[in-house]
Write a protein that holds these residues in place. Structure first.
Motif, PDB file in Angstrom:
ATOM      1  N   LEU A   1       0.836  -1.243   0.013  1.00 26.43           N
ATOM      2  CA  LEU A   1       0.249   0.028   0.046  1.00 26.43           C
ATOM      3  C   LEU A   1       0.829   1.304  -0.094  1.00 26.43           C
ATOM      4  N   VAL A   2       0.669   2.066  -0.875  1.00 28.65           N
ATOM      5  CA  VAL A   2       1.347   3.392  -0.856  1.00 28.65           C
ATOM      6  C   VAL A   2       0.472   4.412  -1.303  1.00 28.65           C
ATOM      7  N   GLN A   3       0.851   5.718  -0.829  1.00 27.50           N
ATOM      8  CA  GLN A   3      -0.027   6.950  -1.113  1.00 27.50           C
ATOM      9  C   GLN A   3       0.383   7.197  -2.486  1.00 27.50           C
ATOM     10  N   PRO A   4      -0.508   8.102  -3.186  1.00 24.50           N
ATOM     11  CA  PRO A   4      -0.288   8.684  -4.232  1.00 24.50           C
ATOM     12  C   PRO A   4       0.903   9.479  -4.381  1.00 24.50           C
ATOM     13  N   GLY A   5       1.637   9.377  -5.464  1.00 25.58           N
ATOM     14  CA  GLY A   5       2.927  10.042  -5.458  1.00 25.58           C
ATOM     15  C   GLY A   5       4.183   9.169  -5.028  1.00 25.58           C
ATOM     16  N   GLY A   6       3.601   8.362  -4.366  1.00 28.57           N
ATOM     17  CA  GLY A   6       4.864   7.186  -3.627  1.00 28.57           C
ATOM     18  C   GLY A   6       5.385   6.381  -4.570  1.00 28.57           C
ATOM     19  N   SER A   7       6.362   5.757  -4.058  1.00 26.68           N
ATOM     20  CA  SER A   7       6.965   4.785  -4.987  1.00 26.68           C
ATOM     21  C   SER A   7       7.317   3.438  -4.413  1.00 26.68           C
ATOM     22  N   LEU A   8       7.424   2.370  -4.950  1.00 28.36           N
ATOM     23  CA  LEU A   8       7.475   1.143  -4.677  1.00 28.36           C
ATOM     24  C   LEU A   8       8.548   0.351  -5.646  1.00 28.36           C
ATOM     25  N   ARG A   9       9.265  -0.659  -5.133  1.00 31.88           N
ATOM     26  CA  ARG A   9       9.984  -1.353  -6.135  1.00 31.88           C
ATOM     27  C   ARG A   9       9.699  -2.876  -6.201  1.00 31.88           C
TER      28      ARG A   9
ATOM     29  N   PRO B   1      -3.526   6.566  -8.319  1.00 30.17           N
ATOM     30  CA  PRO B   1      -4.506   5.414  -7.933  1.00 30.17           C
ATOM     31  C   PRO B   1      -4.913   4.524  -9.127  1.00 30.17           C
ATOM     32  N   GLU B   2      -4.805   4.975 -10.447  1.00 34.11           N
ATOM     33  CA  GLU B   2      -4.917   3.909 -11.462  1.00 34.11           C
ATOM     34  C   GLU B   2      -3.873   3.060 -11.557  1.00 34.11           C
ATOM     35  N   ASP B   3      -2.787   3.142 -11.071  1.00 36.46           N
ATOM     36  CA  ASP B   3      -1.792   2.071 -10.973  1.00 36.46           C
ATOM     37  C   ASP B   3      -2.122   0.836  -9.844  1.00 36.46           C
ATOM     38  N   THR B   4      -3.205   0.862  -9.163  1.00 36.58           N
ATOM     39  CA  THR B   4      -3.664  -0.216  -8.259  1.00 36.58           C
ATOM     40  C   THR B   4      -3.777  -1.360  -9.162  1.00 36.58           C
ATOM     41  N   ALA B   5      -3.293  -2.565  -8.741  1.00 36.98           N
ATOM     42  CA  ALA B   5      -3.738  -3.637  -9.540  1.00 36.98           C
ATOM     43  C   ALA B   5      -2.778  -4.863  -8.935  1.00 36.98           C
TER      44      ALA B   5
ATOM     45  N   VAL C   1      -0.498  -4.225  -5.681  1.00 36.92           N
ATOM     46  CA  VAL C   1      -0.154  -2.830  -5.393  1.00 36.92           C
ATOM     47  C   VAL C   1      -1.416  -1.901  -5.413  1.00 36.92           C
ATOM     48  N   THR C   2      -1.364  -1.355  -4.154  1.00 34.81           N
ATOM     49  CA  THR C   2      -2.478  -0.382  -3.957  1.00 34.81           C
ATOM     50  C   THR C   2      -2.186   0.932  -3.787  1.00 34.81           C
ATOM     51  N   VAL C   3      -2.636   1.946  -4.489  1.00 32.26           N
ATOM     52  CA  VAL C   3      -2.323   3.353  -4.463  1.00 32.26           C
ATOM     53  C   VAL C   3      -3.272   4.115  -3.949  1.00 32.26           C
ATOM     54  N   SER C   4      -3.364   4.660  -2.629  1.00 32.59           N
ATOM     55  CA  SER C   4      -4.588   5.096  -2.015  1.00 32.59           C
ATOM     56  C   SER C   4      -4.124   6.030  -0.869  1.00 32.59           C
TER      57      SER C   4
ATOM     58  N   ALA D   1      -6.035  -4.946 -13.061  1.00 32.20           N
ATOM     59  CA  ALA D   1      -6.907  -4.457 -12.072  1.00 32.20           C
ATOM     60  C   ALA D   1      -8.280  -5.235 -11.958  1.00 32.20           C
ATOM     61  N   PRO D   2      -9.169  -5.071 -10.977  1.00 31.94           N
ATOM     62  CA  PRO D   2     -10.337  -5.828 -10.835  1.00 31.94           C
ATOM     63  C   PRO D   2     -11.133  -5.619 -11.882  1.00 31.94           C
ATOM     64  N   GLY D   3     -11.778  -6.557 -12.667  1.00 30.36           N
ATOM     65  CA  GLY D   3     -12.709  -6.474 -13.736  1.00 30.36           C
ATOM     66  C   GLY D   3     -11.934  -5.962 -14.941  1.00 30.36           C
ATOM     67  N   LYS D   4     -10.772  -5.997 -15.070  1.00 35.08           N
ATOM     68  CA  LYS D   4      -9.935  -5.568 -16.412  1.00 35.08           C
ATOM     69  C   LYS D   4      -9.122  -6.549 -16.887  1.00 35.08           C
ATOM     70  N   GLU D   5      -8.867  -6.541 -17.944  1.00 39.54           N
ATOM     71  CA  GLU D   5      -7.876  -7.552 -18.559  1.00 39.54           C
ATOM     72  C   GLU D   5      -6.391  -7.162 -18.119  1.00 39.54           C
ATOM     73  N   ARG D   6      -5.589  -8.390 -18.075  1.00 34.96           N
ATOM     74  CA  ARG D   6      -4.228  -8.149 -18.007  1.00 34.96           C
ATOM     75  C   ARG D   6      -3.596  -7.222 -18.757  1.00 34.96           C
ATOM     76  N   GLU D   7      -2.656  -6.448 -18.579  1.00 38.99           N
ATOM     77  CA  GLU D   7      -2.056  -5.224 -19.661  1.00 38.99           C
ATOM     78  C   GLU D   7      -0.528  -5.128 -19.203  1.00 38.99           C
ATOM     79  N   PHE D   8      -0.057  -4.874 -20.559  1.00 40.08           N
ATOM     80  CA  PHE D   8       1.609  -4.826 -20.352  1.00 40.08           C
ATOM     81  C   PHE D   8       1.762  -3.384 -19.637  1.00 40.08           C
ATOM     82  N   VAL D   9       2.922  -3.625 -18.958  1.00 37.33           N
ATOM     83  CA  VAL D   9       3.291  -2.525 -18.122  1.00 37.33           C
ATOM     84  C   VAL D   9       5.077  -2.262 -18.599  1.00 37.33           C
ATOM     85  N   ALA D  10       5.856  -3.216 -18.573  1.00 37.83           N
ATOM     86  CA  ALA D  10       7.389  -2.921 -19.005  1.00 37.83           C
ATOM     87  C   ALA D  10       7.939  -4.323 -19.458  1.00 37.83           C
ATOM     88  N   ALA D  11       8.817  -4.280 -20.205  1.00 40.33           N
ATOM     89  CA  ALA D  11       9.353  -5.378 -20.569  1.00 40.33           C
ATOM     90  C   ALA D  11      10.979  -5.153 -21.031  1.00 40.33           C
TER      91      ALA D  11
END
Length: 125
Positions: free
Chosen positions: A10-18, A87-91, A121-124, A39-49
């Protein structure tokens, strides 16, 4: 070979995670390692590779400039540094290895044959 993803939380908006993705077992051989999220109710999506042989990096438009993928060959690990989180990075974030993938398919989840368990990861605030 098994992939182990970790580092979510869990991280606040604007925060960082590794996030970390570590391969266990025999020697790790791959053509590409990718990070995906779902994310809940969504398809798996590409982030990075990362295209393993050349070290070429690829990002989705939604994370470009905020996320950084990197690797440590000695540790058989791939990392996803996430900054300026929104928040939209929550997934649930997954790492995957494509042992027979071709470069043009690097953003396609079904082209990866080995997956780690997800790390949430939860951004809230």
């Amino acid at each position: 070979v098994q992939l182990q993803a970790s580092g979510g939380g869990l991280v606040q908006p604007g925060g960082s995670l590794r996030l970390s993705c570590t391969a266990s077992g025999r020697a790790f051989s791959t053509r590409a390692v990718g990070w995906f999220r779902q994310a809940p109710g969504k398809e798996r999506e590409f982030v990075a590779a990362i295209w393993w042989s050349a070290g070429s990096l690829f990002y989705s438009d939604s994370v470009k400039g905020r996320f950084t993928i990197s690797r440590d060959n000695a540790k058989k690990s791939v990392y996803l540094e996430m900054a300026s989180l929104m928040p939209e990075d929550t997934a649930v974030y997954y790492c995957a290895s494509g042992e027979r993938i071709i470069l043009s398919s690097i953003r396609i989840p079904r082209q990866y044959n080995r997956w780690g368990q997800g790390t949430p990861v939860t951004v809230s605030s």
